[in-house]
Write a protein that holds these residues in place. Structure first.
Motif, mmCIF file in Angstrom:
data_model
loop_
_atom_site.group_PDB
_atom_site.id
_atom_site.type_symbol
_atom_site.label_atom_id
_atom_site.label_comp_id
_atom_site.label_asym_id
_atom_site.label_seq_id
_atom_site.Cartn_x
_atom_site.Cartn_y
_atom_site.Cartn_z
ATOM 1 N N GLY A 154 32.082 14.828 60.224
ATOM 2 C CA GLY A 154 32.397 15.625 61.182
ATOM 3 C C GLY A 154 33.944 16.918 59.948
ATOM 4 N N SER A 155 33.477 17.952 60.019
ATOM 5 C CA SER A 155 34.311 19.607 59.395
ATOM 6 C C SER A 155 36.094 17.994 59.450
ATOM 7 C CB SER A 155 34.420 20.494 59.606
ATOM 8 O OG SER A 155 35.654 20.446 61.160
ATOM 9 N N SER A 195 41.885 17.130 62.296
ATOM 10 C CA SER A 195 43.008 17.437 63.867
ATOM 11 C C SER A 195 42.724 16.229 64.545
ATOM 12 C CB SER A 195 42.531 18.726 63.875
ATOM 13 O OG SER A 195 41.470 17.683 64.944
ATOM 14 N N ILE A 196 41.913 14.796 64.420
ATOM 15 C CA ILE A 196 42.001 13.788 65.943
ATOM 16 C C ILE A 196 43.354 13.071 65.094
ATOM 17 C CG2 ILE A 196 40.116 13.949 66.519
ATOM 18 C CD1 ILE A 196 39.111 12.159 64.771
ATOM 19 N N ASN A 209 31.769 15.635 55.604
ATOM 20 C CA ASN A 209 31.328 16.676 56.610
ATOM 21 C C ASN A 209 29.942 16.099 57.850
ATOM 22 O OD1 ASN A 209 33.535 17.839 56.102
ATOM 23 N ND2 ASN A 209 32.364 19.416 54.966
ATOM 24 N N LYS A 216 38.658 20.116 58.991
ATOM 25 C CA LYS A 216 39.443 19.871 59.842
ATOM 26 C C LYS A 216 39.402 19.426 60.843
ATOM 27 C CE LYS A 216 40.499 24.234 62.501
ATOM 28 N NZ LYS A 216 40.717 26.037 63.032
ATOM 29 N N TYR A 217 37.909 19.768 61.344
ATOM 30 C CA TYR A 217 38.539 18.178 62.718
ATOM 31 C C TYR A 217 38.516 16.480 62.342
ATOM 32 C CZ TYR A 217 35.728 14.961 65.928
ATOM 33 O OH TYR A 217 36.157 13.800 66.960
ATOM 34 N N ARG A 218 38.431 16.411 60.638
ATOM 35 C CA ARG A 218 39.355 15.287 60.465
ATOM 36 C C ARG A 218 40.184 15.242 60.958
ATOM 37 N NH1 ARG A 218 35.154 15.515 56.427
ATOM 38 N NH2 ARG A 218 36.647 15.338 54.616
ATOM 39 N N TYR A 246 39.763 7.834 65.790
ATOM 40 C CA TYR A 246 38.392 8.211 65.543
ATOM 41 C C TYR A 246 37.561 6.795 65.875
ATOM 42 C CZ TYR A 246 33.626 9.586 63.694
ATOM 43 O OH TYR A 246 32.738 10.193 63.788
#
Length: 159
Positions: A126-127, A133-134, A122, A129-131, A137
């Protein structure tokens, strides 16, 4: 949720398919059942010396061959049963010996390691959820991980 297979036979409708497959199955089983009936009937007629026009065994050789094959099948069945029972006993003993040692790991420590890694991920990326959803990266060069960095984080050395 989609099943791993589709079979029209068990779905509603498709009556023609169900009738066709049932007839094929019955016809196919006839190729197994009819020879067994003929062999059993001929064996009975020959064994008890009955007079019958449906006796398919005319020579003693056929009777002897059937007896030998039957004895071999009985022998191999006995060997198979012995092997199966022995394997079951051995596997049960192994399972009982292993279950006495259960658990072989510290589940609380495992949870702590997961929490340490999640906190590190995290902070660094990042969180969760963010990881998730993309789809792409890009990392800066200084954000690359060292060879043993994850190992140190999970063990609790590098927080």
């Amino acid at each position: 949720m989609k099943d791993n297979y589709d079979d029209l036979f068990f779905e509603k409708g498709h009556l023609g398919l169900k009738i066709w497959q049932t007839l094929v199955a019955i016809f196919s089983w006839a190729f197994v059942i009819i020879p067994v009936i003929i062999t059993g009937f001929s064996f009975s007629v020959t064994r008890w010396e009955l007079n019958s026009k449906l006796n398919f065994w005319k020579y003693d050789f056929e009777f002897q061959t059937f007896k030998i094959i039957f004895e071999l099948l009985v022998f191999f069945t006995i060997i198979g049963v012995i092997f199966t029972i022995t394997s079951t006993i051995v596997q049960n003993n192994r399972r009982e010996a292993l279950s006495e040692k259960w658990p072989l790991f510290d589940s609380m420590e495992d949870l702590r390691r997961q929490e340490r890694f999640e906190a590190y991920a995290n902070r660094k990326f990042g969180s969760k959820k963010y990881r998730e959803s993309i789809s792409f990266y890009s990392l800066k060069e200084e954000d690359n991980l060292a060879d043993d960095e994850i190992f140190n984080v999970v063990k609790g050395g590098n927080k």
